[in-house]
Design a protein around this motif. Structure first.
Motif, short mmCIF file in Angstrom:
data_model
loop_
_atom_site.label_atom_id
_atom_site.label_comp_id
_atom_site.label_asym_id
_atom_site.label_seq_id
_atom_site.Cartn_x
_atom_site.Cartn_y
_atom_site.Cartn_z
N ALA A 20 -3.00 0.34 -2.01
CA ALA A 20 -4.44 0.37 -2.94
C ALA A 20 -4.44 1.78 -3.22
O ALA A 20 -5.69 1.96 -4.56
N LEU A 21 -4.10 2.74 -2.72
CA LEU A 21 -4.13 4.36 -3.85
C LEU A 21 -3.79 4.46 -5.33
O LEU A 21 -4.35 4.10 -6.36
N THR A 22 -2.61 3.13 -5.59
CA THR A 22 -1.95 2.83 -7.31
C THR A 22 -3.50 2.13 -8.17
O THR A 22 -3.64 2.57 -9.44
N VAL A 23 -3.99 1.24 -7.28
CA VAL A 23 -4.32 0.44 -8.20
C VAL A 23 -5.94 1.47 -8.18
O VAL A 23 -6.36 1.65 -9.32
N TYR A 44 -9.36 -5.83 -11.74
CA TYR A 44 -9.09 -4.49 -11.01
C TYR A 44 -9.44 -5.16 -9.73
O TYR A 44 -8.68 -4.83 -8.73
N GLY A 45 -10.23 -6.03 -9.65
CA GLY A 45 -10.85 -5.91 -8.15
C GLY A 45 -9.78 -7.37 -7.64
O GLY A 45 -9.29 -7.17 -6.42
N GLU A 46 -8.85 -8.30 -7.90
CA GLU A 46 -7.80 -9.12 -8.16
C GLU A 46 -6.96 -8.29 -7.75
O GLU A 46 -6.41 -8.16 -6.18
N ALA A 47 -6.41 -6.97 -8.18
CA ALA A 47 -5.10 -6.01 -7.83
C ALA A 47 -5.42 -6.03 -6.74
O ALA A 47 -4.33 -5.92 -5.80
N LYS A 52 0.46 -0.89 6.51
CA LYS A 52 0.52 0.94 6.13
C LYS A 52 1.29 0.79 4.15
O LYS A 52 0.65 1.24 3.82
N ASP A 53 1.90 -0.16 3.81
CA ASP A 53 2.51 -0.02 3.02
C ASP A 53 1.15 -0.13 2.04
O ASP A 53 1.19 0.33 0.83
N THR A 109 -2.80 -6.66 -3.02
CA THR A 109 -2.69 -5.02 -2.18
C THR A 109 -2.20 -5.94 -0.41
O THR A 109 -1.30 -5.96 -0.61
N HIS A 110 -3.81 -6.59 -0.66
CA HIS A 110 -4.31 -6.68 1.12
C HIS A 110 -4.18 -8.23 1.34
O HIS A 110 -2.95 -7.89 2.64
#
Lengths: 235, 235
Positions: free
Chosen positions: B153-156, B129-132, B147-148, B136-137
DNA sequence: TCCAACATGTAACCGGTTACATGATTCA
DNA sequence: TGAATCATGTAACCGGTTACATGTTGGA
């Protein structure tokens, strides 16, 4: 695949009919597994073909004959083997997260409303776990299987923990959404307006920027990582 | 059904090909949704038939032509509508919980080993999840969609919370199993030995004892309870 | 009178997975 | 030389859901 073993699991308690199996499902494992009547009947037929269960007919005049299934020696062996094998992690599929992921295009309040409704749904489901817990206890007493009831209770706790975490996360996410700048939300996105119209190369460019030849985080990769490492304390 | 909307969601960012869509899936939503290439292609065809996306061919000589899909006005409307609708709760299916539920028939140590392996699997997944989060970033920066990226990030975070809860529960369950009496475990169950052989009526009797005509905790009941109550802050 | 419980199923469909096919280019 | 990338698909299969069919008995 697990359905098959769930059926064997129940039949290992007592011989019973497809109809009764459905009831056992609905009264004991409903919180983490569902099975339709039709599915149970066809799975039983399959299990019979594999000689993991055997069936004998109890004649009835007034209604369809009862077909009572019992587990065979082979069935019991296969059940025990499966139970002792580590579970393959399930592919997660969360429609809500898709909504959130793409939710920036909604007016912020609309997105928050969807999140609120998620919380409400989770709370409603969580309320039923009290009943589920009672059930495990009643079953334990009724069947003289108090030991089994102890592990059954653990499965209910799993569902409770799972839901509690879901609620906590969702509430935190709502709080974060509320702190975000309203302007960024809604179908029209500021950046898009200032920028030249999107062309068919954009997606390519972005992908190149993000994945500079680096290995990707694929579901298949994940699966490999998780199933490969089965080499610990079970053999 | 959600796949369709995930595709619309991505195409609402940028027009792209099925091949590129697969990459977007794998690099951004892989932690909560997977889609196979073949599935993406057929879903796109379907979406085109419904006029929710349109396709134009980019001729290429050296390799198959690129079929670039873009979202239509209808598609955007349907996407927005779906996003604003509360998510229907998914049916949970947890093979591990089946193993635990029926796991009393295993020697206790075997059952605990299965639980340990579950914890190990969850930890391994959690590491990704760190990678994930990085992804996103990066995507946000690369696509000018910061903004997206905030909602991504909330989904992660959802996945992280979910896994953490799973680990905590499993460890607690292991501790409880370790405190349980060893004698109750294993294929032969004390009670069965003392008692007369199990007959085909046992299951019936137990069901009668447990559900004394009372309404059951059915999946259908659950579904009804959860979807009926949609009457809150979204319209 | 009408519905629920008992008890069996079949058939169509649907979303998703796996396997297979094709074929050029580029890089290790 | 052989694998990975680019880029498209088809077909078989599989687990699960929904709908439909049949027919009695007993209780609200």
């Amino acid at each position: 695949m697990s359905l098959k073993y769930a059926l064997l699991g129940f039949l290992n308690y007592y011989p019973m009919t497809g109809y009764e199996l459905k009831k056992f499902f609905d009264t004991s494992v409903a919180h983490f597994w569902n099975a339709e009547q039709s599915q149970i009947y066809s799975a039983l037929k399959q299990l019979e073909g594999e000689d993991l269960v055997e069936m004998h007919v109890e004649a009835q005049t007034d209604r369809p004959n009862r077909k009572v299934y019992s587990i065979t020696e082979d069935g019991r062996n296969e059940l025990l083997e499966w139970l002792a094998t580590p579970a393959e992690p399930e592919q997660v599929r969360e429609p809500l997260l898709i909504k959130l992921f793409f939710g920036r295009v909604l007016p912020r309040e609309r997105l928050i409303a969807v999140m609120h409704s998620q919380v409400a749904d989770l709370r409603r489901i969580a309320e039923t776990y009290g009943e589920a817990m009672e059930m495990t206890h009643k079953f334990g007493v009724a069947a003289g299987m108090e030991k089994d009831a102890q592990v059954w209770a653990l499965t209910v706790e799993a569902s409770i923990a799972h839901h509690r975490a879901g609620i906590a996360w969702a509430e935190d996410a709502i709080a974060k959404l509320e702190r975000m700048d309203d302007d960024g939300f809604g179908a029209s996105y500021p950046k898009e307006e200032d920028n030249p119209p999107v062309d068919a190369r954009a997606a390519r460019t972005i992908l190149e920027m993000v994945t500079e030849g680096k290995p990707q985080l694929r579901a298949s990769t994940l699966a490999a990582r998780t199933t490969k490492g089965d080499d610990h304390d079970n053999d």
